[in-house]
Design a protein around this motif. Structure first.
Motif, PDB file in Angstrom:
ATOM      1  N   LEU A   1     -54.062   4.283  22.061  1.00 22.03           N
ATOM      2  CA  LEU A   1     -54.204   3.014  21.355  1.00 22.03           C
ATOM      3  C   LEU A   1     -54.735   3.218  19.939  1.00 22.03           C
ATOM      4  CD1 LEU A   1     -55.662   0.761  24.203  1.00 22.03           C
ATOM      5  CD2 LEU A   1     -53.376   0.645  23.209  1.00 22.03           C
ATOM      6  N   SER A   2     -55.641   4.168  19.765  1.00 24.46           N
ATOM      7  CA  SER A   2     -56.158   4.467  18.432  1.00 24.46           C
ATOM      8  C   SER A   2     -55.041   4.967  17.520  1.00 24.46           C
ATOM      9  CB  SER A   2     -57.278   5.506  18.519  1.00 24.46           C
ATOM     10  OG  SER A   2     -57.740   5.868  17.233  1.00 24.46           O
ATOM     11  N   ALA A   3     -54.187   5.857  18.044  1.00 21.15           N
ATOM     12  CA  ALA A   3     -53.064   6.376  17.250  1.00 21.15           C
ATOM     13  C   ALA A   3     -52.079   5.260  16.904  1.00 21.15           C
ATOM     14  CB  ALA A   3     -52.361   7.487  18.017  1.00 21.15           C
ATOM     15  N   MET A   4     -51.852   4.330  17.838  1.00 17.14           N
ATOM     16  CA  MET A   4     -50.933   3.220  17.582  1.00 17.14           C
ATOM     17  C   MET A   4     -51.476   2.280  16.522  1.00 17.14           C
ATOM     18  SD  MET A   4     -49.865   2.412  21.535  1.00 17.14           S
ATOM     19  CE  MET A   4     -49.149   0.817  21.111  1.00 17.14           C
TER      20      MET A   4
ATOM     21  N   TYR B   1     -48.616   8.052  14.808  1.00 17.29           N
ATOM     22  CA  TYR B   1     -47.893   8.268  16.051  1.00 17.29           C
ATOM     23  C   TYR B   1     -47.757   9.741  16.419  1.00 17.29           C
ATOM     24  CZ  TYR B   1     -46.816   3.449  14.998  1.00 17.29           C
ATOM     25  OH  TYR B   1     -46.928   2.118  14.692  1.00 17.29           O
ATOM     26  N   GLN B   2     -47.913  10.620  15.428  1.00 13.73           N
ATOM     27  CA  GLN B   2     -47.851  12.056  15.716  1.00 13.73           C
ATOM     28  C   GLN B   2     -49.036  12.500  16.555  1.00 13.73           C
ATOM     29  OE1 GLN B   2     -48.355  10.687  12.790  1.00 13.73           O
ATOM     30  NE2 GLN B   2     -50.156  11.572  11.812  1.00 13.73           N
ATOM     31  N   ASN B   3     -50.082  11.679  16.607  1.00 11.73           N
ATOM     32  CA  ASN B   3     -51.267  12.018  17.404  1.00 11.73           C
ATOM     33  C   ASN B   3     -51.178  11.531  18.848  1.00 11.73           C
ATOM     34  OD1 ASN B   3     -52.424  13.190  15.139  1.00 11.73           O
ATOM     35  ND2 ASN B   3     -53.503  11.314  14.533  1.00 11.73           N
ATOM     36  N   ILE B   4     -50.092  10.852  19.210  1.00  4.49           N
ATOM     37  CA  ILE B   4     -49.931  10.385  20.591  1.00  4.49           C
ATOM     38  C   ILE B   4     -49.666  11.589  21.492  1.00  4.49           C
ATOM     39  CG2 ILE B   4     -48.465   9.057  22.161  1.00  4.49           C
ATOM     40  CD1 ILE B   4     -48.057   7.039  19.972  1.00  4.49           C
ATOM     41  N   PRO B   5     -50.493  11.828  22.507  1.00  2.99           N
ATOM     42  CA  PRO B   5     -50.288  13.001  23.379  1.00  2.99           C
ATOM     43  C   PRO B   5     -49.094  12.816  24.304  1.00  2.99           C
ATOM     44  CG  PRO B   5     -52.117  11.667  24.173  1.00  2.99           C
ATOM     45  CD  PRO B   5     -51.684  11.052  22.879  1.00  2.99           C
ATOM     46  N   GLU B   6     -48.335  13.873  24.472  1.00  6.20           N
ATOM     47  CA  GLU B   6     -47.189  13.899  25.374  1.00  6.20           C
ATOM     48  C   GLU B   6     -46.275  12.680  25.166  1.00  6.20           C
ATOM     49  OE1 GLU B   6     -48.257  14.594  29.442  1.00  6.20           O
ATOM     50  OE2 GLU B   6     -50.001  15.826  28.899  1.00  6.20           O
TER      51      GLU B   6
END
Length: 380
Positions: A350-353, A358-363
């Motif tokens: 949610l923090s990345a969104m 978005y490159q920080n969204i895991p998997e």
């Protein structure tokens, strides 16, 4: 509930009865109070719609969130999202000066009250399912957990959490125990008792489900707490035994000491606890943290709904009833805040969104990769 309220749901009510009800409404809540209630409903509608949409999108974007408990979290978020969206019609009802302001679209108010009633029941069912999931994960062997929470079984469980409230709502409506539509007493679209003689059944329809789910939730987390305490007591006892053994062999060579320390550390993970259940590596800090955060979701739900449950039992509490309803509805926008602040996995996604990183969204999932490759913002 008094007789004036029950006359609302009776199609044969005379016009003079309706006049009495409207007069009692003016004594019960002023227009200024209803404007404040409408503002609160609007805030719940906006933040609940945005927050729960973000929770659902987060699961769609990250495989890290594709876990059995999060299936129920998404189901819960969907119920809260529908509640938030339909609250706009309660805002319209609260701001009306005399009755439902759209006489040619009474079905909107009826549908609103029905959907919110079903979604509250679905939320209760999902909270019970989440509690049972944590109980089985923490206290049972992992193979048992995998067998119970297979993809097919999870799908059936989610369907069950939605079908049961729908069937109950239809049953209560067809038997004329509960009506759905505009309530002249509180100026909102909600469910209400149709006849005075059905008052007990009307109260049970609201209170019994909450009580049953509360019992399931409390027992589940009591057993989880008991199991975790036994595990850590056993772990501390094994650590003390390891220290004593290490001290008694202090004269041995370094290789033997290393072997002893390795054996002690291995035993602290793999030995069974006093209850006879094996301690899995899966019972790590994050599992317990997720369990505590989901428990917080459950606690917040009941804090919001218990005042409403108590007030409907006491007919003379009508002046507080609207405020209890608003507190209960407020739960629809609280859960996303809990996930964003405390849930170890949702917090990252949610923090990345929110920051558009978005490159920080895991998997990331295939859907996420397609969106990102085209430069599309999935939130918009």
């Amino acid at each position: 509930m008094d007789a004036a309220m029950f006359s609302i749901g009776n199609s044969s009510s005379a016009s003079d009865n309706e006049t009495v009800v409207i007069a009692s409404n003016e004594d019960l809540y002023s227009y200024a109070e209803r404007v404040v209630a409408a503002v609160i409903c609007s805030i719940i509608c906006i933040f609940g719609s945005i927050g729960n949409s973000l929770v659902i999108i987060a699961v769609l974007l990250s495989r890290k969130l594709h876990t059995p408990p999060n299936v129920f979290v998404v189901s819960l978020a969907t119920a809260d999202l529908l509640t938030s969206l339909f609250l706009i019609w309660d805002v319209v009802a609260l701001l009306s000066s005399d009755g439902w302001p759209l006489p040619n679209a009474k079905w909107l108010c009826t549908m609103t009250s029905f959907v919110i009633f079903v979604c509250i029941g679905t939320s209760l069912s999902n909270l019970a399912a989440i509690s049972l999931n944590r109980y089985i994960l923490i206290t049972k062997p992992y193979r048992t957990y995998q067998r119970i929470y297979s993809p097919v079984n999870i799908g059936l469980m989610v369907i069950f959490t939605w079908i049961c409230p729908n069937l109950l709502s239809l049953l209560l409506s067809l038997t004329k125990i509960v009506g759905f539509g505009y309530n002249r007493k509180y100026f909102i679209c909600c469910h209400f008792g149709q006849q005075p003689e059905d008052e007990l059944l009307f109260i049970l329809s609201d209170v019994l489900l909450i009580f049953i789910v509360l019992v399931v939730v409390v027992l589940s987390y009591i057993f989880v707490l008991k199991h975790v305490r036994q595990h850590f007591k056993g772990k501390r006892r094994r650590e003390v035994q390891g220290i004593v053994m290490q001290a008694s062999t202090s004269g041995n060579d370094t290789e033997r000491q290393d072997r002893q320390r390795s054996t002690t550390a291995e035993n602290s993970i793999s030995q069974p606890d006093p209850s006879g259940q094996p301690i899995r590596r899966r019972e790590n800090y994050k599992d317990l943290q997720v369990t505590k955060n989901l428990l917080l979701v459950v606690v917040v739900f009941f804090v919001c709904f218990l005042p409403y449950s108590f007030l409907i039992i006491f007919p003379r509490s009508d002046s507080f009833h609207l405020y209890a309803i608003l507190l209960a509805l407020m739960n629809s926008c609280v859960n996303p805040v809990i996930y964003a602040r405390r849930h170890p996995h949702f917090k990252i996604v949610l923090s990345a969104m929110i920051k558009c990183q978005y490159q920080n969204i895991p998997e990331p999932t295939g859907i996420a990769k397609r969106f990102f490759s085209r430069g599309i913002n999935p939130i918009l």
